[in-house]
Write an enzyme that holds these catalytic residues in place. Structure first.
Site, mmCIF file in Angstrom:
data_model
loop_
_atom_site.group_PDB
_atom_site.id
_atom_site.type_symbol
_atom_site.label_atom_id
_atom_site.label_comp_id
_atom_site.label_asym_id
_atom_site.label_seq_id
_atom_site.Cartn_x
_atom_site.Cartn_y
_atom_site.Cartn_z
ATOM 1 N N PRO B 87 0.821 -1.227 0.000
ATOM 2 C CA PRO B 87 0.000 0.000 0.000
ATOM 3 C C PRO B 87 0.845 1.264 0.000
ATOM 4 O O PRO B 87 0.339 2.344 -0.235
ATOM 5 C CB PRO B 87 -0.834 -0.108 1.275
ATOM 6 N N ARG B 152 -2.397 -9.046 -20.357
ATOM 7 C CA ARG B 152 -3.366 -8.630 -21.385
ATOM 8 C C ARG B 152 -2.764 -7.721 -22.443
ATOM 9 O O ARG B 152 -3.302 -7.607 -23.547
ATOM 10 C CB ARG B 152 -4.520 -7.873 -20.736
#
Lengths: 436, 436
Positions: B87, B152
């Site tokens: 984070p 992708r």
């Protein structure tokens, strides 16, 4: 809490929670997870769940009916919400996670292919959520992220609740660095303060590290955080240290206020008069953001004399002792006869100059405020000049010659007549604002 | 492209890619995925990978050594990068995804517990990436998100490459809604334009829908996008329609410029003089952001007479025909004798009033610009008043009585003397700026 996942790939979601802290909560029954496959709600022999797009376009879309039937087949708790995971949704953040953790049931719908039929969303979905601004192959990973983050907030799932509340994003700042044994690793010792045992010093060190990291990595978070006066003082110190090394953000930036050539309201090219208030207000704004030069551009000799008199009053005369702030502000101001003079200023210093114009007309826009800000920040050698027009704005010739043009500062209505002083203040704030 | 994952839970990552488009690319060998378990690089009998935090705190930290050994055991390609999912990292976005897709190898390190020893990050990690501003139990889901999004973009992984480029975030706007068969679902027909077969109309409809959705759901994205003049015109139309229904953003907001009670530089309470330029510039800013009232507060009678003369010149006299923009701007301005008069203005209309003060002193700060903006937006009944001080600022009594106080507008250096005209412009821009 119950999670019902509508997915073509149930194992993908289930296997994410075979292990780990959420997996153990599942095994204990603190939370429940069940998958429903929309393929089980098709009626044709091929069990078709997707079809082509109306209006054309490559890729396939998930049909509304099998999804609707799958959602309808889920037994509903009283505080339940249907969520579709999609890049079009509201960004997931820790506040949203806590909100979802208050519910009894989340029904998470996972899209695949190019997405799902909009009518399914309109009629069956309560909320669309996005886990971030990137494209992934389907909603399964996104649903797993929601399950994991929400499950962690449910009492009993994590052993120590304090462990969650001490995590990042609970105070709006990034976490401090942490260390464990050995005391030395790769010839680097653990910071002395952490093994000193002085609780207050440790807290202070961690707070300062949190601020430092947030400033370096995620300054955007500071905009949303109310800092204490102490934190603010710490942060200003960190910022100054940083800029001593890398240079101030505005140190490669100047602005020019152009009195010729500009348009009047009949679109004729004119020379406007210099106004006292433009010198004062814009100087103070330039000084506040620590830009290098404020060029006031007019070819009119008598105006140069007038400007000289005004500035001498504030920098040498009575005004300089009465109000020394103005003297400081006027330090950055220079009077020149033409934009060419400004170019020459940089040319003779051997500096590359990039010119960005401002305009109330959107047709010239070819950059954004964050983009210009980033360019100025990343290459500190190149000098930047931002142009502001007086009268009815800069001429087309100037606009065409500019490297970049910022978007207009539009208000919310149709009124579009900010003073150049206000427009300059807003523009510089948008480009140079460093949080908080 | 090769993905090497450093994880305590290899099956969690692998099972995410057992199926789906990325799973098939793995089976075909277009991409490779391998997991390395840091537990295999421990030397003690318990195979310990975690330990307590130096300096105290709940939870456990992953030790540096097993992670370092695991990373070192990975065979490196020439264009390779070690990424720690955390984070504390830079937020993943589609631009970062495309950058990563150019590499040959990603080594993705998954933390667990409270994170990892900072020295491992300092010595072994090239980059920290965060998938979003929320807390999850470990890096495995985050690594899977990176793998999926990056894979992708690799040629061959997705059948039609166009399918990727048409996805959201490739043009900075959200995607238009999509529809597939049946033509009618839940009594809602597919939008006629999509089945009309007129290619240009379909494109235009989708562009308009994209803008509409982005404006409603993610206006923040518009700040980072260069819109064409056509898109901008479309967007302004959408905004206006929206505000006709919900009311203009500033319709429940007024400002007051206080001339008494304020401090002078010796911290004495004084009354400052009204200046012509404050009336003009701030009126124009108020009008630009479409606020309701601009109260000019001074108890001095002669000043009221002066202000009356100035405004009559611009609203009725020669100035009103010479420059009608000023007349429009002055419409919102009112002269009152005290802050109590302003309160009375709202009281006698039966309106609840929330007062937000501004100050150059951070000690009063108790809100943020986005928070105030959200409050004003969400409750359109409550009236808001923003106070600006003249001289050396508003008195402590006023600050104490205010419901909220905004953070100071600090520049980058120590100079802190913006004109009240510039400060008002910046404050209102920060609160009311609606993109673009």
């Amino acid at each position: 809490m119950r999670f019902d996942i509508i997915t073509l790939f149930p194992e993908m979601v289930q296997s994410c929670f075979a292990e780990g802290v959420v997996g153990r909560a599942l095994q204990r029954g603190d939370i429940a997870l069940k998958c429903v496959n929309p393929r089980d709600f098709t009626s044709d022999v091929h069990r078709t769940v997707d079809d082509t797009l109306y209006g054309g376009g490559s890729g396939m879309l998930m049909k509304a009916e099998p999804l609707a039937s799958a959602v309808s087949a889920v037994e509903r708790a009283s505080r339940s919400r249907v969520i579709y995971l999609s890049p079009q949704g509201q960004p997931l953040n820790q506040a949203k996670v806590r909100e979802l953790a208050e519910l009894e049931q989340l029904i998470l719908v996972c899209g695949r292919y190019e997405g799902v039929d909009q009518r399914f969303i309109d009629h069956y979905v309560d909320e669309e959520i996005s886990i971030g601004d990137y494209v992934i192959s389907g909603g399964e990973l996104a649903a797993s992220v929601v399950i994991d983050s929400v499950a962690r907030c449910i009492p009993g799932v994590i052993g120590q609740v304090q462990s969650v509340t001490e995590d990042s994003f609970f105070e709006g700042l990034l976490d401090a660095p942490h260390y464990t044994r050995p005391a030395e690793f790769e010839a680097e010792a653990v910071p002395a303060v952490l093994s000193g045992g002085h609780h207050e010093h440790i807290e202070q060190w961690r707070e300062e590290q949190s601020l430092r990291r947030t400033w370096h990595k995620r300054p955007d978070l500071l905009e949303k955080t109310v800092l204490s006066t102490r934190q603010r003082t710490m942060l200003r110190k960190i910022m100054r240290e940083d800029w001593q090394q890398r240079g101030m953000p505005g140190a490669n930036v100047s602005i020019a206020l152009i009195h010729y050539p500009v348009y009047n309201k009949r679109h004729e090219v004119i020379t406007t008069s210099v106004t006292n208030m433009d010198l004062h207000d814009i100087s103070r704004t330039v000084r506040t953001f620590e830009l290098t030069n404020y060029f006031v551009v007019t070819p009119v000799k008598s105006q140069h004399e007038l400007m000289g008199r005004i500035t001498r009053h504030w920098t040498e005369g009575y005004g300089s002792t009465y109000n020394p702030d103005r003297k400081e502000a006027f330090d950055r101001m220079q009077f020149v006869h033409s934009l060419e003079d400004v170019r020459e200023h940089f040319r003779k210093r051997g500096q590359r100059l990039v010119i960005t114009a401002t305009s109330a007309n959107p047709k010239w826009t070819n950059t954004t405020y964050p983009h210009l800000s980033r360019m100025m920040d990343q290459d500190r050698e190149t000098q930047h000049l931002i142009l502001f027009g007086t009268g009815w704005g800069l001429t087309d010739e100037i606009m065409e010659a500019a490297d970049y043009v910022l978007p207009p500062i539009d208000g919310n209505g149709e009124y579009n007549h900010l003073s150049v002083r206000s427009a300059a203040a807003i523009t510089l704030d948008r480009v140079f604002r460093r949080y908080p």
